[in-house]
Motif scaffolding. Structure first.
Motif, PDB file in Angstrom:
ATOM      1  N   ARG A 382       0.750  -1.199   0.227  1.00 38.45           N
ATOM      2  CA  ARG A 382       0.179  -0.032  -0.014  1.00 38.45           C
ATOM      3  C   ARG A 382       0.818   1.386  -0.006  1.00 38.45           C
ATOM      4  NH1 ARG A 382      -3.104   1.231   4.140  1.00 38.45           N
ATOM      5  NH2 ARG A 382      -2.327  -0.035   5.607  1.00 38.45           N
ATOM      6  N   ALA A 383       2.071   1.140   0.835  1.00 32.59           N
ATOM      7  CA  ALA A 383       2.551   2.649   0.916  1.00 32.59           C
ATOM      8  C   ALA A 383       3.480   2.586  -0.298  1.00 32.59           C
ATOM      9  CB  ALA A 383       3.459   2.409   2.233  1.00 32.59           C
ATOM     10  N   GLU A 384       3.082   3.226  -1.548  1.00 32.75           N
ATOM     11  CA  GLU A 384       3.950   3.137  -2.617  1.00 32.75           C
ATOM     12  C   GLU A 384       5.253   4.064  -2.468  1.00 32.75           C
ATOM     13  OE1 GLU A 384       1.374   4.175  -5.975  1.00 32.75           O
ATOM     14  OE2 GLU A 384      -0.122   2.564  -5.354  1.00 32.75           O
ATOM     15  N   ASP A 385       5.221   5.011  -1.453  1.00 36.66           N
ATOM     16  CA  ASP A 385       6.121   6.039  -1.438  1.00 36.66           C
ATOM     17  C   ASP A 385       7.483   5.412  -0.399  1.00 36.66           C
ATOM     18  OD1 ASP A 385       4.604   6.311   0.737  1.00 36.66           O
ATOM     19  OD2 ASP A 385       4.653   8.265   0.990  1.00 36.66           O
ATOM     20  N   ILE A 386       7.328   4.337  -0.120  1.00 32.76           N
ATOM     21  CA  ILE A 386       8.507   3.877   0.807  1.00 32.76           C
ATOM     22  C   ILE A 386       9.516   2.965   0.066  1.00 32.76           C
ATOM     23  CG2 ILE A 386       7.208   4.020   3.059  1.00 32.76           C
ATOM     24  CD1 ILE A 386       7.141   0.942   2.964  1.00 32.76           C
ATOM     25  N   GLN A 387      10.689   2.754   0.625  1.00 37.03           N
ATOM     26  CA  GLN A 387      11.800   2.049  -0.107  1.00 37.03           C
ATOM     27  C   GLN A 387      11.431   0.576  -0.162  1.00 37.03           C
ATOM     28  OE1 GLN A 387      12.228   5.460  -1.209  1.00 37.03           O
ATOM     29  NE2 GLN A 387      14.056   4.365  -1.873  1.00 37.03           N
ATOM     30  N   ASN A 455      21.363   2.358  -8.892  1.00 37.20           N
ATOM     31  CA  ASN A 455      21.577   2.510 -10.172  1.00 37.20           C
ATOM     32  C   ASN A 455      20.089   2.054 -11.059  1.00 37.20           C
ATOM     33  OD1 ASN A 455      23.619   4.364 -11.115  1.00 37.20           O
ATOM     34  ND2 ASN A 455      24.521   2.887  -9.543  1.00 37.20           N
ATOM     35  N   SER A 456      19.274   1.221 -10.415  1.00 32.52           N
ATOM     36  CA  SER A 456      18.358   0.539 -11.031  1.00 32.52           C
ATOM     37  C   SER A 456      17.142   1.510 -11.303  1.00 32.52           C
ATOM     38  CB  SER A 456      17.745  -0.670  -9.997  1.00 32.52           C
ATOM     39  OG  SER A 456      16.912  -0.034  -9.135  1.00 32.52           O
ATOM     40  N   GLU A 457      16.242   1.300 -12.170  1.00 35.82           N
ATOM     41  CA  GLU A 457      15.169   2.116 -12.502  1.00 35.82           C
ATOM     42  C   GLU A 457      14.060   2.127 -11.251  1.00 35.82           C
ATOM     43  OE1 GLU A 457      14.318   4.038 -15.279  1.00 35.82           O
ATOM     44  OE2 GLU A 457      16.493   3.817 -15.454  1.00 35.82           O
ATOM     45  N   GLU A 458      14.038   0.835 -10.724  1.00 32.29           N
ATOM     46  CA  GLU A 458      13.046   0.985  -9.413  1.00 32.29           C
ATOM     47  C   GLU A 458      13.241   2.081  -8.370  1.00 32.29           C
ATOM     48  OE1 GLU A 458      13.037  -2.873  -7.528  1.00 32.29           O
ATOM     49  OE2 GLU A 458      10.926  -2.522  -7.039  1.00 32.29           O
ATOM     50  N   PHE A 459      14.767   2.046  -8.181  1.00 34.34           N
ATOM     51  CA  PHE A 459      15.112   2.706  -7.178  1.00 34.34           C
ATOM     52  C   PHE A 459      15.109   4.223  -7.404  1.00 34.34           C
ATOM     53  CE2 PHE A 459      18.509   5.832  -5.404  1.00 34.34           C
ATOM     54  CZ  PHE A 459      18.480   5.549  -4.153  1.00 34.34           C
ATOM     55  N   LYS A 460      15.183   4.619  -8.967  1.00 32.38           N
ATOM     56  CA  LYS A 460      15.342   6.099  -9.422  1.00 32.38           C
ATOM     57  C   LYS A 460      13.764   6.526  -9.455  1.00 32.38           C
ATOM     58  CE  LYS A 460      19.664   5.614 -12.315  1.00 32.38           C
ATOM     59  NZ  LYS A 460      20.069   5.456 -13.717  1.00 32.38           N
ATOM     60  N   LYS A 461      12.866   5.710  -9.883  1.00 30.31           N
ATOM     61  CA  LYS A 461      11.670   6.035  -9.910  1.00 30.31           C
ATOM     62  C   LYS A 461      11.117   6.179  -8.543  1.00 30.31           C
ATOM     63  CE  LYS A 461       9.539   4.354 -14.298  1.00 30.31           C
ATOM     64  NZ  LYS A 461       8.428   3.497 -14.785  1.00 30.31           N
ATOM     65  N   LYS A 462      11.288   5.658  -7.414  1.00 29.94           N
ATOM     66  CA  LYS A 462      10.751   5.735  -6.108  1.00 29.94           C
ATOM     67  C   LYS A 462      11.515   6.978  -5.572  1.00 29.94           C
ATOM     68  CE  LYS A 462       9.387   1.128  -4.247  1.00 29.94           C
ATOM     69  NZ  LYS A 462       7.947   1.819  -4.038  1.00 29.94           N
ATOM     70  N   THR A 463      12.758   7.182  -5.789  1.00 25.74           N
ATOM     71  CA  THR A 463      13.357   8.082  -5.168  1.00 25.74           C
ATOM     72  C   THR A 463      13.250   9.592  -5.445  1.00 25.74           C
ATOM     73  OG1 THR A 463      14.852   6.314  -4.753  1.00 25.74           O
ATOM     74  CG2 THR A 463      15.515   8.761  -3.790  1.00 25.74           C
ATOM     75  N   PHE A 464      13.620   9.663  -7.024  1.00 19.97           N
ATOM     76  CA  PHE A 464      13.484  10.881  -7.616  1.00 19.97           C
ATOM     77  C   PHE A 464      12.170  10.842  -8.820  1.00 19.97           C
ATOM     78  CE2 PHE A 464      17.838  10.028  -6.562  1.00 19.97           C
ATOM     79  CZ  PHE A 464      17.977  10.894  -5.626  1.00 19.97           C
ATOM     80  N   LYS A 566      -0.599  12.490  -5.982  1.00 22.28           N
ATOM     81  CA  LYS A 566      -1.249  11.517  -5.586  1.00 22.28           C
ATOM     82  C   LYS A 566      -0.311  11.151  -4.427  1.00 22.28           C
ATOM     83  CE  LYS A 566       0.016   7.379  -7.473  1.00 22.28           C
ATOM     84  NZ  LYS A 566       0.280   6.228  -8.368  1.00 22.28           N
ATOM     85  N   TYR A 567       0.844  11.358  -4.172  1.00 24.08           N
ATOM     86  CA  TYR A 567       1.610  11.156  -3.101  1.00 24.08           C
ATOM     87  C   TYR A 567       1.539  12.169  -1.808  1.00 24.08           C
ATOM     88  CZ  TYR A 567       3.669   7.769  -6.013  1.00 24.08           C
ATOM     89  OH  TYR A 567       3.692   6.580  -6.939  1.00 24.08           O
TER      90      TYR A 567
END
Lengths: 596, 300
Positions: A382-387, A455-464, A566-567
């Motif tokens: 549910r918490a889409e904004d956490i790592q 350097n992964s897309e998943e990290f980049k999308k979540k973080t920035f 949305k966040y």
């Protein structure tokens, strides 16, 4: 038949007689309530406020506490005891009559306070307070009766009432310290996580003390717990009264078992309190300090309770047994946790993984937070904004980092790491590490392990999100962008409106620079666990060199939306420096146009 | 009747009562006498169930006594170290005890209070020691108990009150077939009123007999013989103690005094022989002397 054993035939008259005997004390109690809760507030404030009602509640607790000790103090005076016990009414009947008398006494006081509260300026319902204090007072009356039976001295009975009432908290303090020991001996275990898990799932002190119901509706469990508590304490009263050795009246404590319990409790709590305040030293020094303090406090409490500085052999034996149990606990915990502390799950067993630096995880998106011990699959989804990472490669990176931490606990910065695996079997595997920030032997393998994740897309999308998440960025209703340029000499601020900027161009420039930044920044672990920009030019611990950050020009970019996204955010802040050349170039272009 | 069988009690490691056996009949005043700290009060507190014995049993008319037994409701205990509830008058305490004792008599209470000249509305804790004893005694008698336990009850009373006190007690014992156990140091007082005595020493009953029988069995004689007297032995008597004042010998004899006189006649020419009665105090000293109590001489 049972009632006949517990109450004499003329119970009603006897209760009336006892209440009548207490009439002066009751009148004084009512006078205290009326003066402090009604008269003085009206004289001084012109009204009764809720804090005055709270004072009234505290007064009732004190009055009832003193009243109970007075009612049962015949257990502490040989003359009184002989007089009352010699009368043709059994001990349990006498105790029952006193308990009921005290309950009636308390109900009268609570009733008066309830009436007063109707005329008070209250921001909460009196019922909310009564949900808590009624069981406290009821169980408190029983506990004070029990404490008076256990002891042979009224002052000690008073102290004992408080100790007995808070006994579950004392046990919790000891268990908490046991977890601290576990944290010291077992890598990856965190006392807070263990305690929180223990309290939330097993040791439900919130139910036991009814504070769970302050903000919640009373349920059937409320009454069940209350009844169980009453039956439990009353059973203790009943059985202990039957075994009471009245000839020991005058001793501080008349039951050896209870005396031993108190001695061991003090021998635990005193060093725990002391060591918690100091909170320094390694495991060995803490253990030795614990032993010394424990022995000292045990000797003092035994000397007080025995009224003699000569400690009996049985007391020494008890202390030795207590220390052996503690030592065995540490050893068993050490052995038992060995297999767990080196355990790292297989990638194929992991559904998702959380990586962070705090035991409390807050999701702005959900507007709720959880303690790491309560982190579950549901919250992670549910918490889409956490790592939280779900991609195999990223899970592998975290697993590699985890393995590296087990092999080497050194680090170069503020070193808290929390890893929580959501396993496919439905279980959670949570580990907490405090890395050694003073270590000289750090060789940077943790950064290497986590570099692919950063350097992964998943990290980049979540973080920035603004830079890498096209869908998110395209849906933003941007109003303006404020750019603050900071150098050692000056600070300049520019406001750029939406129609003055090409957002795609701006985002592309940022993307190019951030790609380079994430590919070359040395502080990967900090980036990964904090999930945000790490000031690149601060002290670089890895390379053991320092760059003067005052010589660097930095750009703080604030992107402001017209509405909340949305966040649940209405702005995005990015910090770059002069080495983000594409972005800086575009910003300079924008400023130039703006200045024309 | 009240019967105690093999009652023992330890306070921690110290054995306070050792195999106590007592048999107190109805309509009887039982005198419990003994050396200081021998366990008299402790024994009374066991009977009234303030203390619980480690071993042994207490029976009243064949019914075993414990805290919940019905028969103990007819027991009344007046302790040596008196306690009266805070700010209570005799009237108030009577009203309270009336709720506890089913046979409490208002009429008797009023008469006794008047007889002892007690102010029923005076705070009991402000009375003198003697008045407190009387107040406690009045309540005890007014309760009409079947067993009355009195611990050092006459201590602190003047001679007149003592006489009134014993009169009331004896009258009640006769009228109601009450069993009374009274412990006292004042053996002269008990001498006149006890039917039976139990002599306690170091937690044991060393002798329990009817006072009459004890007195029959132990006598003091004074005599003068024609030559120097040397202790003699016989099967039916025992010379417990011998002393001499001038030419007159004094002997305490346990057993048959006539046999002693015959044995004396066989050895000596008796010049004078008189049999003297012994009081309870003398018997007490003699009995305790037999177990080595109080025979030491002070050496400065």
């Amino acid at each position: 038949m049972v009632l006949k054993t517990l109450f004499p035939k003329n119970t009603g008259i006897l209760i009336y007689d006892r209440l009548y005997a207490k009439k002066n004390w009751l009148l004084i109690s009512i006078a205290i309530l009326l003066i402090t809760v009604v008269l003085l507030p009206i004289l001084i404030l012109g009204k009764i406020r809720e804090e005055n009602i709270i004072i009234g509640v505290v007064e009732i607790f004190i009055i009832v506490f003193i009243n109970c000790i007075m009612s049962f103090n015949y257990f502490h005076d040989s003359k009184k005891l002989s007089y009352y016990v010699s009368k043709p009414i059994t001990n349990i009947q006498k105790v029952n009559i006193n308990i009921i008398t005290n309950i009636i006494f308390t109900v009268i006081l609570l009733g008066i306070l309830m009436i007063i509260s109707n005329y008070a300026e209250m921001y909460f319902s009196m019922f909310e307070i009564y949900k808590l204090i009624i069981p406290w007072l009821l169980v408190g009356i029983l506990i004070s009766a029990l404490s008076c039976i256990l002891t042979g001295n009224s002052i000690i009975a008073g102290i004992s009432t408080i100790i007995n009432f808070t006994l579950p908290f004392s046990f919790l303090a000891i268990i908490s310290y046991m977890f601290k020991i576990l944290e010291d001996v077992a890598l990856g275990f965190n006392a807070d996580i263990l305690l929180s898990n223990f309290v939330d799932n097993y040791y439900r002190i919130d139910y036991l003390y009814f504070y769970r119901y302050i903000d919640n509706k009373i349920s059937i469990s409320y009454f069940v717990i209350l009844i169980i508590l009453i039956i439990f304490v009353y059973s203790l009263i009943y059985f202990l009264l039957k075994r009471r050795q009245n000839e020991r009246t005058g001793d501080f404590i008349v039951y050896d078992g209870y005396k031993n319990l108190i001695s061991v409790l003090i021998a635990c709590l005193a060093p725990i309190g002391f060591l918690t305040i100091i909170n320094e030293g390694d495991f060995i020094s803490k253990s030795i300090s614990f032993f010394i303090l424990s022995a000292l406090s045990y000797y003092i409490i035994v000397a007080i309770l025995e009224k003699s500085f000569r400690v009996s052999k049985s007391s020494i034996k008890l202390f030795a047994v207590f220390m052996i149990i503690l030592f065995l606990f540490i050893q068993v915990a050490n052995i038992a946790t060995n297999s767990y502390e080196n355990y790292v799950p297989n990638n194929s067993d992991v559904e998702s993984v959380y990586l962070g630096d705090s035991t409390h995880i807050y999701s702005k998106y959900l507007e709720e937070g959880v303690h790491i011990s309560n982190l579950d699959k549901d919250f992670m989804i549910r918490a889409e904004d956490i790592q939280v990472y779900t991609e195999k490669e990223n899970i592998e990176s975290v697993i590699n980092l985890h393995k590296e931490i087990i092999d080497n606990r050194s680090f170069y910065n503020y070193g808290r790491i929390v890893i929580a695996y959501n396993l496919k079997n439905g279980k959670m595997l949570i580990r907490y590490y405090e890395l050694d920030v003073n270590s000289e032997s750090y060789d940077g393998k943790k950064d290497d392990a986590i570099k692919p994740l950063v350097n992964s897309e998943e990290f980049k999308k979540k973080t920035f999100k603004f830079i890498y998440d096209d869908e998110y960025a395209n849906n933003l209703d941007i109003n303006n962008i404020i750019i603050e340029i900071n150098s050692s000499e000056s600070t300049e601020v520019f406001e750029i409106y939406k129609d003055e900027i090409d957002l795609d161009k701006f985002r592309n420039a940022l993307k190019k620079d951030y790609d380079a930044y994430l590919a070359t920044n040395n502080n990967y672990l900090d980036l990964a666990r904090r999930g945000r920009y790490v000031e690149r030019f601060e002290q670089n611990y890895k390379q053991k060199d320092t760059i003067d950050t005052y010589e660097i020009v930095t750009y703080s970019i604030g992107i402001y939306n017209q509405s909340i996204d949305k966040y649940k955010k209405n702005s995005e802040n990015l910090t770059i420096d002069e080495r983000f050349i594409n972005t800086v170039k575009y910003i300079e272009e924008l400023i130039k146009v703006k200045q024309q | 009747m009240l019967k105690i069988n093999d009652l023992s009690k330890k306070f921690k490691n110290f054995e306070v009562l050792k195999s106590i056996n007592i048999n107190a009949e109805s309509s009887q005043i039982y005198g419990l006498i003994g050396s200081n700290g021998c366990g008299k009060t402790t024994l009374l507190k066991h009977i009234i169930q303030v203390y619980k014995q480690d071993t042994g049993e207490i029976f009243y008319k064949g019914t075993k006594i414990d805290e919940i037994s019905d028969v103990i409701k007819d027991f009344y205990y007046v302790q040596d170290d008196l306690f009266f509830p805070y700010q209570h008058t005799l009237n108030m305490l009577f009203n309270y005890e009336k709720l506890l004792y089913k046979n409490m008599s208002k009429d008797k209470f009023d008469k006794l209070a008047k007889f002892f000249n007690l102010d029923k509305n005076k705070n009991l804790n402000r009375l003198s020691k003697g008045q407190k004893k009387q107040a406690a005694f009045v309540l005890a008698i007014a309760a009409n108990p079947k067993v009355l336990l009195l611990d050092e009850i006459v201590d602190g009373l003047d001679a007149v009150v003592r006489r009134k006190f014993w009169n009331v007690l004896i009258q009640d014992v006769i009228e109601r077939e009450m069993t009374v156990i009274v412990s006292s140091h004042d053996l002269k007082e008990l001498d006149n009123i006890c039917d039976k005595v139990g002599i306690m020493h170091q937690g044991t009953i060393i002798k329990e007999e009817k006072l009459e029988d004890i007195k029959d069995n132990i006598k003091r004689v004074q005599f003068a013989v024609d030559s120097e007297f040397k202790p003699i032995e016989g099967e039916s008597f025992k010379v417990v103690k011998t002393s001499k004042i001038g030419s007159v010998y004094f002997c305490v004899i346990k057993g048959n005094v006539d046999e002693f006189k015959k044995a004396l006649e066989n050895k000596y020419k008796i010049l004078v022989f008189d049999e003297l009665p012994m009081n309870l105090e003398e018997i007490f000293i003699t009995e305790l002397g037999g177990v080595g109590y109080g025979i030491e001489d002070f050496i400065s």
